[in-house]
Design a protein around this motif. Structure first.
Motif, PDB file in Angstrom:
ATOM      1  N   ILE A   1      15.615 -55.808 -48.167  1.00  0.00           N
ATOM      2  CA  ILE A   1      16.672 -54.805 -48.303  1.00  0.00           C
ATOM      3  C   ILE A   1      16.824 -54.506 -49.791  1.00  0.00           C
ATOM      4  O   ILE A   1      16.914 -55.425 -50.611  1.00  0.00           O
ATOM      5  CB  ILE A   1      18.003 -55.325 -47.738  1.00  0.00           C
ATOM      6  N   LEU A   2      16.856 -53.228 -50.132  1.00  0.00           N
ATOM      7  CA  LEU A   2      16.918 -52.823 -51.534  1.00  0.00           C
ATOM      8  C   LEU A   2      18.237 -52.123 -51.851  1.00  0.00           C
ATOM      9  O   LEU A   2      18.829 -51.457 -50.995  1.00  0.00           O
ATOM     10  CB  LEU A   2      15.763 -51.881 -51.868  1.00  0.00           C
ATOM     11  N   MET A   3      18.684 -52.289 -53.079  1.00  0.00           N
ATOM     12  CA  MET A   3      19.810 -51.514 -53.596  1.00  0.00           C
ATOM     13  C   MET A   3      19.464 -51.098 -55.016  1.00  0.00           C
ATOM     14  O   MET A   3      19.292 -51.941 -55.896  1.00  0.00           O
ATOM     15  CB  MET A   3      21.108 -52.329 -53.581  1.00  0.00           C
ATOM     16  N   GLY A   4      19.287 -49.813 -55.206  1.00  0.00           N
ATOM     17  CA  GLY A   4      18.863 -49.317 -56.512  1.00  0.00           C
ATOM     18  C   GLY A   4      17.506 -49.850 -56.919  1.00  0.00           C
ATOM     19  O   GLY A   4      17.263 -50.082 -58.106  1.00  0.00           O
ATOM     20  N   GLY A   5      16.639 -50.088 -55.937  1.00  0.00           N
ATOM     21  CA  GLY A   5      15.303 -50.594 -56.205  1.00  0.00           C
ATOM     22  C   GLY A   5      15.225 -52.098 -56.402  1.00  0.00           C
ATOM     23  O   GLY A   5      14.144 -52.642 -56.609  1.00  0.00           O
ATOM     24  N   ILE A   6      16.339 -52.793 -56.309  1.00  0.00           N
ATOM     25  CA  ILE A   6      16.386 -54.253 -56.485  1.00  0.00           C
ATOM     26  C   ILE A   6      16.496 -54.931 -55.122  1.00  0.00           C
ATOM     27  O   ILE A   6      17.261 -54.492 -54.255  1.00  0.00           O
ATOM     28  CB  ILE A   6      17.582 -54.646 -57.377  1.00  0.00           C
TER      29      ILE A   6
END
Length: 218
Positions: A158-163
């Motif tokens: 799972i990514l958030m802002g590519g992280i």
């Protein structure tokens, strides 16, 4: 425990608190060995405005139940996605305070850092209890992920802002996945491993499955 703030706050204050707490979260392994693992879940008696908080304690890695605590309380915060810890945190703190055995790690029926502000229930109470925690949610708050393969152990990040902040994890063949994210004092890879090791033929890790069962018995 490490009291961090009052719980009777406004929605805007709750969000401000989350934005402060996110800077304190540790996302690396901070322990050598796990001997006990907890599961924390909350159920609601909607007609009475009452909630039931349960924490189970299991031995690890053999996953045998050794203690549980069940506590009743009044609902004091509205249901708002992303602010679950302000609704369920106080009752779980009461349960934790009654435990005879402090677990080395706790699984929560909620998010860790896979959360819009990076502070889900597992992260928030990980900071409060000052122990390693993992979020194991049945549904996501973030949408940037792919579906995993069909077999147990398959997962996608799972990514958030590519992280990378979590994983969509298949815990049982051809069964809906769960959403795993580190809460505090642990990394993602180890979170996935511990969750899989705690699933005894069911979709949900046994400490959480048992906590949910017990919460419905009141």
């Amino acid at each position: 425990m490490n009291p961090l703030h009052p719980w009777k706050v406004s929605i805007s204050e709750a969000i401000r608190i989350q934005n402060i707490l996110r800077k304190r979260i540790i996302l690396k392994r901070t322990f050598k060995k796990i001997r006990t693992i907890g599961g924390a879940d909350v159920s609601y008696l909607h007609d009475e405005g009452v909630l039931i908080g349960v924490i189970t304690i299991f031995s690890y890695p053999d996953i045998d139940l050794i203690e549980y605590i069940s506590v009743k309380g009044k609902v004091s915060f509205p249901y708002i996605p992303g602010l679950l810890s302000f609704r369920e945190g106080p009752i779980l703190i009461k349960a934790f305070d009654k435990l005879k055995i402090q677990p080395d790690l706790i699984l929560f029926d909620g998010q860790g850092i896979a959360h819009p502000r990076g502070v889900g229930l597992a992260s928030h109470l990980g900071l409060w209890f000052d122990i390693p925690t993992i979020g194991c949610a049945k549904s996501p708050l973030l949408k940037d992920f792919k579906d995993p393969g069909p077999f147990r152990g398959d997962y996608e990040k799972i990514l958030m802002g590519g992280i990378e902040v979590g994983a969509v994890l298949r815990t049982k063949d051809n069964t809906k996945p769960i959403f795993v994210s580190p809460g505090h004092k642990i990394n993602l890879e180890l979170s996935i491993k511990i969750v899989l090791n705690s699933c005894l033929g069911f979709r949900i890790p046994e400490p959480l499955r048992k906590a949910h069962q017990l919460s419905k018995m009141n």
